[in-house]
Design a protein around this motif. Sequence first.
Motif, PDB file in Angstrom:
ATOM      1  N   SER A  12      33.630  72.178  37.085  1.00 12.22           N
ATOM      2  CA  SER A  12      33.993  72.358  35.679  1.00 12.22           C
ATOM      3  C   SER A  12      35.417  71.895  35.403  1.00 12.22           C
ATOM      4  CB  SER A  12      33.812  73.820  35.283  1.00 12.22           C
ATOM      5  OG  SER A  12      34.625  74.641  36.104  1.00 12.22           O
ATOM      6  N   TRP A  13      36.405  72.514  35.989  1.00 14.37           N
ATOM      7  CA  TRP A  13      37.806  72.206  35.677  1.00 14.37           C
ATOM      8  C   TRP A  13      38.314  70.981  36.417  1.00 14.37           C
ATOM      9  CZ3 TRP A  13      39.421  73.972  31.400  1.00 14.37           C
ATOM     10  CH2 TRP A  13      38.920  75.183  30.909  1.00 14.37           C
ATOM     11  N   GLY A  14      37.735  70.656  37.550  1.00 15.78           N
ATOM     12  CA  GLY A  14      38.144  69.448  38.262  1.00 15.78           C
ATOM     13  C   GLY A  14      37.834  68.202  37.455  1.00 15.78           C
ATOM     14  N   LEU A  15      36.680  68.171  36.834  1.00 16.05           N
ATOM     15  CA  LEU A  15      36.300  67.040  35.996  1.00 16.05           C
ATOM     16  C   LEU A  15      37.212  66.932  34.782  1.00 16.05           C
ATOM     17  CD1 LEU A  15      34.391  64.710  35.403  1.00 16.05           C
ATOM     18  CD2 LEU A  15      32.877  66.346  34.262  1.00 16.05           C
ATOM     19  N   VAL A  16      37.545  68.063  34.192  1.00 14.96           N
ATOM     20  CA  VAL A  16      38.450  68.071  33.043  1.00 14.96           C
ATOM     21  C   VAL A  16      39.828  67.552  33.463  1.00 14.96           C
ATOM     22  CG1 VAL A  16      39.661  69.553  31.400  1.00 14.96           C
ATOM     23  CG2 VAL A  16      37.232  69.906  31.832  1.00 14.96           C
ATOM     24  N   ALA A  17      40.330  68.004  34.599  1.00 16.82           N
ATOM     25  CA  ALA A  17      41.647  67.581  35.080  1.00 16.82           C
ATOM     26  C   ALA A  17      41.664  66.080  35.371  1.00 16.82           C
ATOM     27  CB  ALA A  17      42.031  68.368  36.331  1.00 16.82           C
ATOM     28  N   MET A  18      40.635  65.564  36.025  1.00 14.07           N
ATOM     29  CA  MET A  18      40.580  64.131  36.315  1.00 14.07           C
ATOM     30  C   MET A  18      40.493  63.310  35.035  1.00 14.07           C
ATOM     31  SD  MET A  18      38.343  63.619  39.776  1.00 14.07           S
ATOM     32  CE  MET A  18      36.885  64.423  39.172  1.00 14.07           C
ATOM     33  N   THR A  19      39.768  63.794  34.037  1.00 12.64           N
ATOM     34  CA  THR A  19      39.663  63.089  32.760  1.00 12.64           C
ATOM     35  C   THR A  19      41.012  63.051  32.049  1.00 12.64           C
ATOM     36  OG1 THR A  19      37.355  63.772  32.559  1.00 12.64           O
ATOM     37  CG2 THR A  19      38.442  63.026  30.559  1.00 12.64           C
ATOM     38  N   VAL A  20      41.731  64.168  32.063  1.00 16.65           N
ATOM     39  CA  VAL A  20      43.049  64.215  31.425  1.00 16.65           C
ATOM     40  C   VAL A  20      44.015  63.266  32.129  1.00 16.65           C
ATOM     41  CG1 VAL A  20      45.050  65.696  31.031  1.00 16.65           C
ATOM     42  CG2 VAL A  20      42.761  66.514  30.460  1.00 16.65           C
ATOM     43  N   VAL A  21      44.019  63.267  33.449  1.00 12.35           N
ATOM     44  CA  VAL A  21      44.902  62.371  34.199  1.00 12.35           C
ATOM     45  C   VAL A  21      44.552  60.919  33.897  1.00 12.35           C
ATOM     46  CG1 VAL A  21      45.492  61.579  36.525  1.00 12.35           C
ATOM     47  CG2 VAL A  21      45.449  64.009  36.016  1.00 12.35           C
ATOM     48  N   TYR A  22      43.279  60.597  33.851  1.00  7.58           N
ATOM     49  CA  TYR A  22      42.839  59.231  33.545  1.00  7.58           C
ATOM     50  C   TYR A  22      43.317  58.802  32.160  1.00  7.58           C
ATOM     51  CZ  TYR A  22      39.732  55.364  32.445  1.00  7.58           C
ATOM     52  OH  TYR A  22      39.234  54.151  32.057  1.00  7.58           O
TER      53      TYR A  22
ATOM     54  N   ILE B  36      46.006  55.760  31.313  1.00  2.00           N
ATOM     55  CA  ILE B  36      45.613  54.645  30.448  1.00  2.00           C
ATOM     56  C   ILE B  36      46.506  54.612  29.216  1.00  2.00           C
ATOM     57  CG2 ILE B  36      43.761  53.747  28.969  1.00  2.00           C
ATOM     58  CD1 ILE B  36      43.356  53.300  31.978  1.00  2.00           C
ATOM     59  N   GLY B  37      46.778  55.762  28.624  1.00  2.00           N
ATOM     60  CA  GLY B  37      47.624  55.822  27.440  1.00  2.00           C
ATOM     61  C   GLY B  37      49.057  55.441  27.730  1.00  2.00           C
ATOM     62  N   TRP B  38      49.520  55.649  28.953  1.00  2.00           N
ATOM     63  CA  TRP B  38      50.888  55.326  29.337  1.00  2.00           C
ATOM     64  C   TRP B  38      51.183  53.844  29.118  1.00  2.00           C
ATOM     65  CZ3 TRP B  38      54.208  59.012  31.499  1.00  2.00           C
ATOM     66  CH2 TRP B  38      55.426  58.531  31.955  1.00  2.00           C
ATOM     67  N   THR B  39      50.200  52.992  29.332  1.00  2.65           N
ATOM     68  CA  THR B  39      50.414  51.553  29.191  1.00  2.65           C
ATOM     69  C   THR B  39      50.586  51.140  27.733  1.00  2.65           C
ATOM     70  OG1 THR B  39      48.050  51.087  29.095  1.00  2.65           O
ATOM     71  CG2 THR B  39      49.094  51.041  31.258  1.00  2.65           C
TER      72      THR B  39
END
Length: 58
Positions: A12-22, A26-29
Amino acid sequence: MNYNELRHFADSWGLVAMTVVYLVLIGWTFLPKGRERGDEAARMIFDSENENRDADHG
């Protein structure tokens, strides 16, 4: 914490954390300085090639 609790947390939360990091990476660029840094990185190989050629024929 046993295996089932750890697995449930990761599902549950691992998927959310990986999505936020992704999304952050991507937004950083797309930040204002991101274009300048990307252009600089794209030209970097050509700059070092010209410096080496000038130094060899000097």
